[in-house]
Design an enzyme around this catalytic site. Structure first.
Site, PDB file in Angstrom:
ATOM      1  NE  ARG A 225      -4.320  -1.218  -0.020  1.00  0.00           N
ATOM      2  CZ  ARG A 225      -4.514  -2.165  -0.943  1.00  0.00           C
ATOM      3  NH1 ARG A 225      -3.584  -2.429  -1.836  1.00  0.00           N
ATOM      4  NH2 ARG A 225      -5.649  -2.834  -0.993  1.00  0.00           N
ATOM      5  CG  HIS A 273      -3.388  -0.995  -7.283  1.00  0.00           C
ATOM      6  ND1 HIS A 273      -3.860  -0.309  -6.192  1.00  0.00           N
ATOM      7  CD2 HIS A 273      -3.432  -2.315  -6.926  1.00  0.00           C
ATOM      8  CE1 HIS A 273      -4.190  -1.168  -5.233  1.00  0.00           C
ATOM      9  NE2 HIS A 273      -3.935  -2.400  -5.657  1.00  0.00           N
TER      10      HIS A 273
END
Ligand code: NAP
Length: 310
Positions: A225, A273
């Site tokens: 993250r 991502h």
């Protein structure tokens, strides 16, 4: 007949075949709905993505579990209306994707591939790379994904040490914990991989102080993250050569804003991502296995601990 609320409209096209198939294979008769019925208490399970419009779980009084389509649950774990058990996604496709991304990007730097792929001067530069057995990897996070990546890298002969909240041993790999453990694993690592969830404890884990623990010239990979790393401290560590290169898949703001300094930095690689995606066929099987468990009164898999935040 149980009632499933599939609460992530944008994901439904991927699941409209896989989910009924997985239910049929498990012999579970289910009605799949997409909007809460007039009596929301009839819903037995909610299949959910943290990006779903559904944010108020109060009406779902009979719901036995909320099953997330995502592995990361930081956007939903603090929702006070969500009192039902919450399970995160663990499935083979997600894990395999992450292993491939991590191994691929470690191998890029390990083998020094950039120097050969872009070589406009046609320079003959015979610098043989070291062997993996002479390289150290720090795997920060040794859960479903971190442990699988650690095993894959160890299988290629990298020396892998893990770091997690509880430490110990995972599949024959030593795992450190605590701040001293972090200092130790970072001090020797040629590659640092962050596969931690975003929680109040892990936010800005890699900051000016901890990046200074790292071996000079380490390569950093972050598919966990964005908030695990202090952006400004990372830029400073790259500018001094403390970190040689950062390969980042996740960011505090996604999509990464066009004017973010990461885009222009010569020692940052950005992937949008895509490190690991949930694959509908395997995910449907994982969802259905938890529904089967719920109906049989067995323990649910991958249940999120609200207090820990993951
Ligand atoms: P997981 O199975 O829950 O594992 C989490 C790991 O982090 C565990 O080893 C845990 O320690 C450790 N941890 C948690 N809090 C910690 C702390 N305060 N200090 C030290 N270690 C801590 O999670 P996972 O399935 O491996 O997924 C990891 C993360 O990957 C997800 O949360 C998500 O953010 C990210 N992800 C990214 C993508 C992508 O495409 N980029 C895809 C999927 C997931 P213990 O073992 O001691 O509990």
């Amino acid at each position: 007949m149980i009632t499933l609320l599939f609460a992530s409209p944008k994901d439904w096209p991927d699941y409209q075949t896989a989910l009924p198939q997985a239910l049929a294979q498990a012999g579970i008769a289910a009605r799949i709905i997409h909007d809460a019925p007039s009596d929301a208490a009839q819903v037995d399970y909610i299949i959910y993505a943290p990006s779903s419009p559904l944010q108020d779980f109060t009406p779902f009084a009979g719901c036995k579990a909320v099953l997330s389509l995502w592995a990361g649950v930081e956007r939903i774990v603090g929702n006070a209306t969500l009192t039902q058990p919450l399970c995160r996604m663990v499935e083979d496709g997600l894990t395999e994707g992450m292993v491939e991304w991590v191994v691929g990007h470690v191998m890029r730097h390990h083998l020094g591939l950039d120097a050969h792929i872009v070589n406009p001067g046609r320079d003959w530069r015979p610098v043989p790379p070291p062997l993996a057995r002479d390289r150290q990897v720090a795997m920060l996070g040794m859960g479903a994904l971190g442990a699988a990546c650690a095993r894959a890298l160890a299988g290629l002969n990298f020396n892998v040490t893990g770091w997690s909240r509880t430490g110990g041993q995972v599949g024959g790999i030593a795992v450190q914990s605590g701040k001293d453990g972090l200092r130790d694993v970072l001090a020797t690592a040629d590659f640092i991989v962050t596969l931690l969830p975003k929680t109040p404890e892990t936010e800005n884990l890699l900051n000016g102080e901890t990046l200074a623990f790292a071996k000079r010239g380490a390569f950093l990979l972050n598919p966990g993250r964005g908030a695990l790393i202090d952006d400004t401290a990372l830029l400073a560590a790259l500018d001094t050569g403390q970190i040689a290169h950062a390969t980042l898949d996740v960011f505090r703001t996604e999509p990464l804003p066009k004017d973010h300094p990461f885009w222009a930095h010569p020692h940052i690689t950005i992937t949008p991502h895509i490190a690991a995606d949930t694959r509908a066929t395997g995910a449907a099987r994982a969802l259905v296995e938890n529904i089967r468990r719920g109906e049989a009164g067995e323990m649910l898999l991958h249940r999120v601990d609200r207090a820990r935040g993951y």
